[in-house]
Scaffold this active site. Sequence first.
Site, PDB file in Angstrom:
ATOM      1  N   ARG A  32     -31.883  21.819  50.693  1.00 53.45           N
ATOM      2  CA  ARG A  32     -30.479  21.438  50.851  1.00 53.45           C
ATOM      3  C   ARG A  32     -29.976  21.682  52.264  1.00 53.45           C
ATOM      4  NH1 ARG A  32     -27.392  23.072  45.175  1.00 53.45           N
ATOM      5  NH2 ARG A  32     -28.720  21.814  43.807  1.00 53.45           N
ATOM      6  N   ASP A 145     -11.927  24.355  43.191  1.00 56.89           N
ATOM      7  CA  ASP A 145     -13.364  24.475  43.403  1.00 56.89           C
ATOM      8  C   ASP A 145     -13.597  24.794  44.872  1.00 56.89           C
ATOM      9  OD1 ASP A 145     -15.895  23.699  41.543  1.00 56.89           O
ATOM     10  OD2 ASP A 145     -16.383  23.350  43.640  1.00 56.89           O
TER      11      ASP A 145
END
Length: 276
Positions: A32, A145
Amino acid sequence: MTQAEFTRFSEFIIGLCGIKMPPSKKIMLEARLQKRLRALGIPSYGEYYQYIHSENGRSELVHMLDSVTTNKTDFFREPAHFEYLAQTILPEVLSEQEGSKWKDRQFILWSAGCSTGEEPYTLAMVLSEFAHQHPAFRFTIIATDISTKALDRSRDGIYDEDRIAAVPHALKQRYVLRSKDRGKNLVRIVPELRTAVQFKRLNLMEESFSFSEPLDVIFCRNVIIYFDRTTQERLISRFCRVLKPDGHLFLGHSESVHGFELPLQRITSTVYRKIG
């Protein structure tokens, strides 16, 4: 990525946002972050680590966190929670409201770790249905979030059609719009629900949360599972501070507050009420 670099990144990430990075996550983290290295033209993980700690690299922290966070959720996930909210909590609230205790006050619910929006939109459907049956009932949903990408998708409210499979047919008809281009197999949440949810970015590791009024319900499901026990207890303690007395906390099916010193009483599976 060397083992020393992985250790450095994992310690930094857990301190920054509480997410555990055990050795089994090394390959995932390496893959990632490699995307961020390519995007920035940085040749090594060591230089990337130095960059995110530099004055110029502060804005990169948001992109790094977007890369390492997992956004997995569904509409009506763990449906028993929504049934308990609709059949037990909301009728109790309405009874209090009619007794003038709730005069001029809204029911405030927080979806913490809302990911791509399926949970808060499910909650908006449930609360809207109750409000249609009881016009005196008013509500606010706050959804937060840490991932900016997830929040952008949430605000758009656009999903692949197969994502709404668990939504009851009657609710699909009322709250979901199908794309005019049927070949795209896309749906969108109706404007009524999109405006009912306030989406905001929030790092749950912040020392305090700011809300205008005490909260009635917090949904934080399948979030604390990524934190160590100390971080879990500290976070849920902060949840308790912003919950009103008798307010409810919903956790994920594999999460628990067992062993924590908290003012919470277990009501049913992974549903807790604040005491006092």
